[in-house]
Design a protein around this motif. Structure first.
Motif, PDB file in Angstrom:
ATOM      1  N   VAL A 283       0.867  -1.170   0.000  1.00 46.82           N
ATOM      2  CA  VAL A 283       0.000   0.000   0.000  1.00 46.82           C
ATOM      3  C   VAL A 283       0.908   1.225   0.000  1.00 46.82           C
ATOM      4  O   VAL A 283       1.779   1.361   0.865  1.00 46.82           O
ATOM      5  N   PHE A 284       0.725   2.089  -0.983  1.00 50.82           N
ATOM      6  CA  PHE A 284       1.494   3.328  -1.092  1.00 50.82           C
ATOM      7  C   PHE A 284       0.585   4.479  -0.672  1.00 50.82           C
ATOM      8  O   PHE A 284      -0.542   4.571  -1.148  1.00 50.82           O
ATOM      9  N   GLY A 285       1.071   5.333   0.207  1.00 48.08           N
ATOM     10  CA  GLY A 285       0.241   6.443   0.634  1.00 48.08           C
ATOM     11  C   GLY A 285       0.954   7.353   1.608  1.00 48.08           C
ATOM     12  O   GLY A 285       2.184   7.364   1.691  1.00 48.08           O
ATOM     13  N   TYR A 286       0.146   8.086   2.359  1.00 50.97           N
ATOM     14  CA  TYR A 286       0.678   9.094   3.275  1.00 50.97           C
ATOM     15  C   TYR A 286       0.141   8.898   4.675  1.00 50.97           C
ATOM     16  O   TYR A 286      -1.054   8.654   4.863  1.00 50.97           O
ATOM     17  N   ILE A 287       1.032   8.999   5.641  1.00 52.96           N
ATOM     18  CA  ILE A 287       0.665   9.121   7.045  1.00 52.96           C
ATOM     19  C   ILE A 287       0.990  10.565   7.388  1.00 52.96           C
ATOM     20  O   ILE A 287       2.154  10.957   7.365  1.00 52.96           O
TER      21      ILE A 287
ATOM     22  N   LYS B 243       1.778  13.800   6.293  1.00 53.40           N
ATOM     23  CA  LYS B 243       2.322  14.232   4.996  1.00 53.40           C
ATOM     24  C   LYS B 243       3.532  13.410   4.579  1.00 53.40           C
ATOM     25  O   LYS B 243       4.211  13.744   3.618  1.00 53.40           O
ATOM     26  N   ILE B 244       3.765  12.333   5.278  1.00 48.63           N
ATOM     27  CA  ILE B 244       4.950  11.509   5.022  1.00 48.63           C
ATOM     28  C   ILE B 244       4.602  10.380   4.063  1.00 48.63           C
ATOM     29  O   ILE B 244       3.713   9.569   4.338  1.00 48.63           O
ATOM     30  N   PRO B 245       5.311  10.281   2.923  1.00 53.26           N
ATOM     31  CA  PRO B 245       5.049   9.184   1.983  1.00 53.26           C
ATOM     32  C   PRO B 245       5.593   7.859   2.529  1.00 53.26           C
ATOM     33  O   PRO B 245       6.749   7.780   2.954  1.00 53.26           O
ATOM     34  N   VAL B 246       4.724   6.858   2.545  1.00 52.13           N
ATOM     35  CA  VAL B 246       5.088   5.553   3.096  1.00 52.13           C
ATOM     36  C   VAL B 246       4.695   4.434   2.144  1.00 52.13           C
ATOM     37  O   VAL B 246       3.826   4.589   1.295  1.00 52.13           O
ATOM     38  N   ILE B 247       5.358   3.316   2.313  1.00 51.96           N
ATOM     39  CA  ILE B 247       4.932   2.061   1.684  1.00 51.96           C
ATOM     40  C   ILE B 247       4.696   1.086   2.826  1.00 51.96           C
ATOM     41  O   ILE B 247       5.485   1.010   3.765  1.00 51.96           O
ATOM     42  N   ILE B 248       3.576   0.381   2.753  1.00 51.16           N
ATOM     43  CA  ILE B 248       3.197  -0.549   3.802  1.00 51.16           C
ATOM     44  C   ILE B 248       3.058  -1.942   3.193  1.00 51.16           C
ATOM     45  O   ILE B 248       2.369  -2.122   2.192  1.00 51.16           O
ATOM     46  N   MET B 249       3.724  -2.895   3.810  1.00 51.75           N
ATOM     47  CA  MET B 249       3.608  -4.293   3.397  1.00 51.75           C
ATOM     48  C   MET B 249       2.442  -4.870   4.199  1.00 51.75           C
ATOM     49  O   MET B 249       2.534  -5.027   5.416  1.00 51.75           O
ATOM     50  N   GLN B 250       1.347  -5.158   3.500  1.00 50.81           N
ATOM     51  CA  GLN B 250       0.123  -5.620   4.140  1.00 50.81           C
ATOM     52  C   GLN B 250      -0.063  -7.104   3.838  1.00 50.81           C
ATOM     53  O   GLN B 250      -0.548  -7.478   2.785  1.00 50.81           O
ATOM     54  N   GLY B 251       0.320  -7.931   4.781  1.00 49.86           N
ATOM     55  CA  GLY B 251       0.250  -9.393   4.597  1.00 49.86           C
ATOM     56  C   GLY B 251       1.577  -9.954   4.180  1.00 49.86           C
ATOM     57  O   GLY B 251       2.373  -9.307   3.535  1.00 49.86           O
ATOM     58  N   ARG B 252       1.815 -11.184   4.598  1.00 51.76           N
ATOM     59  CA  ARG B 252       3.075 -11.836   4.254  1.00 51.76           C
ATOM     60  C   ARG B 252       2.828 -13.095   3.495  1.00 51.76           C
ATOM     61  O   ARG B 252       1.752 -13.497   3.252  1.00 51.76           O
TER      62      ARG B 252
END
Length: 82
Positions: A67-71, A73-82
């Protein structure tokens, strides 16, 4: 280059071909935290299955996606599930 480095480069190139989003922080969500990714300002989602050479999620109930987005104003990538 060894096989692991080749595979990593293949996955990286596949992701870069699908998004130009540039995160500053990466998060790997553990058990019970997968829904956190749904609470951020989502820009795009990339299922693991669309990344050439990337392993598929095998855990039932895990979404298996980046998931690519913002927390804030910080751009983040989140690994959702393994």
């Amino acid at each position: 280059m060894n096989n692991v480095a080749n595979k990593l480069n293949q996955c990286y190139a596949s992701v870069r071909s699908k998004t130009n989003f540039k995160p500053q922080i990466a998060l790997v969500l553990g058990s019970g935290l997968g829904d956190y990714a749904d609470s951020i300002q989502v820009e795009s989602v990339l299922p693991y299955g669309e990344i050439e050479g990337f392993p598929q999620s095998t855990v039932e109930g895990h979404k298996g996606q980046f998931v690519f987005g913002y927390i804030e104003k910080i751009p983040v990538i989140i690994m959702q599930g393994r």
